[in-house]
Design a protein around this motif. Structure first.
Motif, PDB file in Angstrom:
ATOM      1  N   GLY A  18     127.448 102.789   4.499  1.00 23.38           N
ATOM      2  CA  GLY A  18     126.073 102.862   4.969  1.00 23.38           C
ATOM      3  C   GLY A  18     125.081 102.331   3.951  1.00 23.38           C
ATOM      4  O   GLY A  18     124.123 101.622   4.293  1.00 23.38           O
ATOM      5  N   LEU A  19     125.307 102.661   2.677  1.00 21.32           N
ATOM      6  CA  LEU A  19     124.439 102.186   1.606  1.00 21.32           C
ATOM      7  C   LEU A  19     124.544 100.664   1.468  1.00 21.32           C
ATOM      8  O   LEU A  19     123.535  99.961   1.271  1.00 21.32           O
ATOM      9  N   LEU A  20     125.757 100.148   1.579  1.00 19.33           N
ATOM     10  CA  LEU A  20     125.988  98.704   1.484  1.00 19.33           C
ATOM     11  C   LEU A  20     125.204  97.950   2.559  1.00 19.33           C
ATOM     12  O   LEU A  20     124.516  96.966   2.273  1.00 19.33           O
ATOM     13  N   TRP A  21     125.285  98.435   3.793  1.00 17.62           N
ATOM     14  CA  TRP A  21     124.613  97.742   4.895  1.00 17.62           C
ATOM     15  C   TRP A  21     123.098  97.899   4.818  1.00 17.62           C
ATOM     16  O   TRP A  21     122.351  97.008   5.232  1.00 17.62           O
ATOM     17  N   LYS A  22     122.619  99.007   4.293  1.00 17.28           N
ATOM     18  CA  LYS A  22     121.175  99.202   4.135  1.00 17.28           C
ATOM     19  C   LYS A  22     120.594  98.155   3.199  1.00 17.28           C
ATOM     20  O   LYS A  22     119.536  97.573   3.473  1.00 17.28           O
ATOM     21  N   ILE A  23     121.281  97.902   2.090  1.00 16.80           N
ATOM     22  CA  ILE A  23     120.800  96.915   1.130  1.00 16.80           C
ATOM     23  C   ILE A  23     121.065  95.505   1.632  1.00 16.80           C
ATOM     24  O   ILE A  23     120.236  94.599   1.458  1.00 16.80           O
ATOM     25  N   ALA A  24     122.193  95.284   2.285  1.00 17.18           N
ATOM     26  CA  ALA A  24     122.528  93.958   2.818  1.00 17.18           C
ATOM     27  C   ALA A  24     121.485  93.487   3.823  1.00 17.18           C
ATOM     28  O   ALA A  24     121.190  92.290   3.921  1.00 17.18           O
ATOM     29  N   ALA A  25     120.908  94.432   4.583  1.00 16.43           N
ATOM     30  CA  ALA A  25     119.893  94.080   5.580  1.00 16.43           C
ATOM     31  C   ALA A  25     118.655  93.481   4.939  1.00 16.43           C
ATOM     32  O   ALA A  25     117.883  92.764   5.592  1.00 16.43           O
ATOM     33  N   ASN A  26     118.435  93.758   3.641  1.00 12.76           N
ATOM     34  CA  ASN A  26     117.277  93.244   2.919  1.00 12.76           C
ATOM     35  C   ASN A  26     117.666  92.208   1.874  1.00 12.76           C
ATOM     36  O   ASN A  26     116.894  91.925   0.952  1.00 12.76           O
ATOM     37  N   ILE A  34     125.285  98.136  -6.202  1.00 17.36           N
ATOM     38  CA  ILE A  34     125.557  97.439  -4.947  1.00 17.36           C
ATOM     39  C   ILE A  34     124.597  96.266  -4.777  1.00 17.36           C
ATOM     40  O   ILE A  34     124.996  95.152  -4.386  1.00 17.36           O
ATOM     41  N   ALA A  35     123.313  96.485  -5.075  1.00 23.67           N
ATOM     42  CA  ALA A  35     122.315  95.418  -4.954  1.00 23.67           C
ATOM     43  C   ALA A  35     122.643  94.253  -5.877  1.00 23.67           C
ATOM     44  O   ALA A  35     122.486  93.078  -5.507  1.00 23.67           O
ATOM     45  N   HIS A  36     123.112  94.568  -7.062  1.00 26.17           N
ATOM     46  CA  HIS A  36     123.499  93.532  -8.029  1.00 26.17           C
ATOM     47  C   HIS A  36     124.653  92.693  -7.485  1.00 26.17           C
ATOM     48  O   HIS A  36     124.623  91.456  -7.531  1.00 26.17           O
ATOM     49  N   GLU A  37     125.667  93.348  -6.953  1.00 30.47           N
ATOM     50  CA  GLU A  37     126.832  92.616  -6.444  1.00 30.47           C
ATOM     51  C   GLU A  37     126.475  91.776  -5.221  1.00 30.47           C
ATOM     52  O   GLU A  37     126.959  90.645  -5.067  1.00 30.47           O
ATOM     53  N   ASP A  79     120.469  90.470 -11.445  1.00 24.24           N
ATOM     54  CA  ASP A  79     119.612  91.617 -11.762  1.00 24.24           C
ATOM     55  C   ASP A  79     118.267  91.495 -11.056  1.00 24.24           C
ATOM     56  O   ASP A  79     117.795  92.425 -10.400  1.00 24.24           O
ATOM     57  N   ARG A  80     117.643  90.330 -11.211  1.00 28.50           N
ATOM     58  CA  ARG A  80     116.289  90.141 -10.701  1.00 28.50           C
ATOM     59  C   ARG A  80     116.247  90.194  -9.170  1.00 28.50           C
ATOM     60  O   ARG A  80     115.407  90.876  -8.580  1.00 28.50           O
ATOM     61  N   ILE A  81     117.164  89.470  -8.536  1.00 30.97           N
ATOM     62  CA  ILE A  81     117.179  89.457  -7.074  1.00 30.97           C
ATOM     63  C   ILE A  81     117.616  90.814  -6.544  1.00 30.97           C
ATOM     64  O   ILE A  81     117.104  91.304  -5.538  1.00 30.97           O
ATOM     65  N   GLY A  82     118.555  91.429  -7.232  1.00 36.52           N
ATOM     66  CA  GLY A  82     119.011  92.749  -6.812  1.00 36.52           C
ATOM     67  C   GLY A  82     117.890  93.770  -6.841  1.00 36.52           C
ATOM     68  O   GLY A  82     117.764  94.598  -5.933  1.00 36.52           O
ATOM     69  N   MET A  83     117.038  93.715  -7.881  1.00 37.58           N
ATOM     70  CA  MET A  83     115.912  94.660  -7.962  1.00 37.58           C
ATOM     71  C   MET A  83     114.899  94.425  -6.846  1.00 37.58           C
ATOM     72  O   MET A  83     114.339  95.370  -6.286  1.00 37.58           O
ATOM     73  N   LEU A  84     114.666  93.161  -6.509  1.00 38.21           N
ATOM     74  CA  LEU A  84     113.762  92.857  -5.403  1.00 38.21           C
ATOM     75  C   LEU A  84     114.294  93.444  -4.099  1.00 38.21           C
ATOM     76  O   LEU A  84     113.547  94.055  -3.318  1.00 38.21           O
ATOM     77  N   ASN A  85     115.578  93.303  -3.880  1.00 40.64           N
ATOM     78  CA  ASN A  85     116.181  93.830  -2.658  1.00 40.64           C
ATOM     79  C   ASN A  85     116.224  95.354  -2.661  1.00 40.64           C
ATOM     80  O   ASN A  85     116.182  95.984  -1.602  1.00 40.64           O
ATOM     81  N   MET A  86     116.321  95.947  -3.845  1.00 38.36           N
ATOM     82  CA  MET A  86     116.255  97.406  -3.936  1.00 38.36           C
ATOM     83  C   MET A  86     114.904  97.920  -3.449  1.00 38.36           C
ATOM     84  O   MET A  86     114.825  98.875  -2.682  1.00 38.36           O
ATOM     85  N   VAL A  87     113.833  97.266  -3.918  1.00 38.77           N
ATOM     86  CA  VAL A  87     112.488  97.671  -3.503  1.00 38.77           C
ATOM     87  C   VAL A  87     112.347  97.547  -1.989  1.00 38.77           C
ATOM     88  O   VAL A  87     111.825  98.444  -1.315  1.00 38.77           O
ATOM     89  N   ASN A  88     112.825  96.441  -1.446  1.00 39.61           N
ATOM     90  CA  ASN A  88     112.733  96.233   0.000  1.00 39.61           C
ATOM     91  C   ASN A  88     113.574  97.232   0.778  1.00 39.61           C
ATOM     92  O   ASN A  88     113.345  97.441   1.975  1.00 39.61           O
TER      93      ASN A  88
END
Length: 476
Positions: A71-79, A127-130, A198-207
């Motif tokens: 569930g966490l993977l798909w939540k971040i993948a959506a953004n 997860i966001a990093h990967e 790192d940078r893109i992962g953090m942006l997607n975390m915020v989203n």
């Protein structure tokens, strides 16, 4: 030209060109036009590698944990900026703290990551990093870079990843020796991609509603802990090198992002963390003593105590520990499932079935509830109904090898020989044992009273198994 899988796997263990912090819609699509491999080829390569990994390393079977990570993977993948959203999650049964991404949407998470990440925010940052590595197709860049320089021994690295799943020390030794064959420019290239992830992962975390500071916080805390303990760094830091400058850059980038509004942390992560602590406890009695000391002031420790007592076989005390949890936790799905797990472990099969029948009414689409319901049905000798539940799950989660394994067992108890052979063949295909899968299909074709549709289905599966066998052969 033969395309070997082992050439493309470096991104899963070494990941890697700095970009300025920009909006998601403006992020570059790396290696989209110059890549020597298409997205569909990535997908096929990734699924082939996933089969090999499942066959080489034990998976973590707890449906609560697997369902939560999914569930966490798909939540971040959506953004995220993924072009291909066909993801395949593999959760490995190892306390080693690590995660990796493989071309084609395969994301691997070691259960031990729960032991290293303090909270859900830090876990999500990994997860966001990967996912950022996957969306930016860093492996394609690494492939092109390696062709311009002295090639790395990627076949050795592939073998090392598989070995590391079972023996992290041996695997890392292989990775280290393989990396030594590469030029420094290739290593620098991976560092740049790490920073970009790192940078893109953090942006997607915020989203996705997460705190971007969780990523540098995770890296910094792990780095400090490894230095303080005088041990070698966690596997994640070895495969994702962290420097002080990288942490500082991540903190600077996080400061440029809008931090999401505060939200109350749910219990799910911390409850799962206790399940993992108990699962990997080297000294169960010592763990129980520690939980007993803190249980009166910490309801999460009280839950851990109940789990540890179940594992020890002290079911009466485990039930008492669960009963002391506050009302807000007594109503939580994870706790209610734990009561059913306790009843099954204690041999109170009818009680467990009653509990699960209530939960399946409330959560009809829940994977962990359905899986535990099937277990309770089997314990009460309702094998056909259990097989029907698991068969439905297998259609919803076709790449979950555990479901196919349990389905084969349920079919066997229900006397459905054809079903046994078909479920086993699917399990063996998912774990890369193609010869065993073909043998099961041949057994199925020998069954009496097969319909024309049965034969056609089995013949198609046989052709598919032969194609998978050829893919694996060509990938080595």
């Amino acid at each position: 030209m033969r395309t070997g899988l082992s050439r493309y796997l470096l991104a899963g263990i070494l990941s890697i060109s700095p970009v300025s912090l920009i909006q998601a819609d403006d992020l570059p699509l790396i290696a989209n036009s110059s890549s020597t491999i298409s997205l569909d080829q990535e997908y096929q390569l990734g699924r082939t590698w996933a089969r090999m990994l499942r066959g080489s390393a034990p998976e973590y079977g707890d449906p609560l944990l697997v369902n939560y990570i999914d569930g966490l993977l798909w939540k971040i993948a959506a953004n995220s900026q993924l072009q291909d959203h066909r993801l395949d999650l593999i959760v490995l049964d190892t306390p080693v703290l690590n995660a990796f991404a493989v071309p084609g949407g395969v994301v691997g998470i070691n259960a031990g990551l729960f032991l290293g990440a303090q909270d859900e925010q830090e876990f999500a940052s990994v997860i966001a990093h990967e996912l950022a590595h996957l969306s930016q197709r860093h492996y394609a860049q690494q492939l092109e870079e390696s062709r311009r320089n002295t090639p790395l021994l990627l076949a050795g690295i592939l073998a090392s990843i598989l070995i590391a799943s079972a023996d992290s020390q041996a695997g890392m030794a292989g990775i280290t020796s393989s990396m030594a064959a590469g030029q420094q420019s290739s290593i620098n290239f991976t560092r740049r991609n790490e920073q970009e992830a790192d940078r893109i992962g953090m942006l997607n975390m915020v989203n996705s509603g997460f705190d971007p500071y969780a990523m540098p916080r995770m890296f910094s805390r792990l780095q400090r802990a490894s230095r303080f303990l005088g041990q070698k760094p966690p596997e994640f830091l070895l495969t994702h090198p962290v420097t002080e400058s990288r942490i500082a850059d991540a903190e600077n980038r996080a400061g440029q992002l809008t931090k999401p509004a505060f939200k109350q942390q749910s219990y799910e992560y911390q409850l799962l963390k206790k399940r993992v602590e108990v699962h990997y406890a080297s000294d169960l009695n010592q763990l129980i003593k520690g939980y007993q000391v803190s249980a009166s002031d910490d309801q999460l420790s009280a839950y851990g105590l109940a789990l540890a007592l179940i594992k020890k076989g002290d079911y009466d005390q485990a039930e008492k520990a669960l009963a002391k949890l506050p009302d807000n936790l007594q109503r939580h799905l994870y706790i209610r499932l734990t009561y059913a797990e306790l009843a099954l472990a204690a041999g109170k099969h009818q009680q467990a079935l009653q509990q699960m029948e209530q939960l399946i009414q409330l959560y009809p689409d829940s994977y962990p509830v359905s899986q535990r319901y099937a277990k309770a049905l089997s314990a009460n000798r309702q094998y056909k109904k259990a097989a029907r539940i698991l068969s439905e799950l297998s259609q919803r989660f076709p790449s979950n090898s555990y479901i196919w394994y349990e389905l084969a067992e349920a079919y066997g108890l229900a006397g459905n020989t054809l079903g046994v052979h078909e479920a086993r063949s699917e399990y063996f295909l998912l774990t890369g044992s193609t010869d065993k899968a073909l043998r099961q299909i041949d057994f199925a074709l020998r069954e009496k009273n097969l319909s024309s549709s049965d034969i056609a289905r089995l013949e198609e599966r046989k052709r598919e198994a032969e194609r998978v066998r050829e893919q694996i052969k060509n990938s080595l």
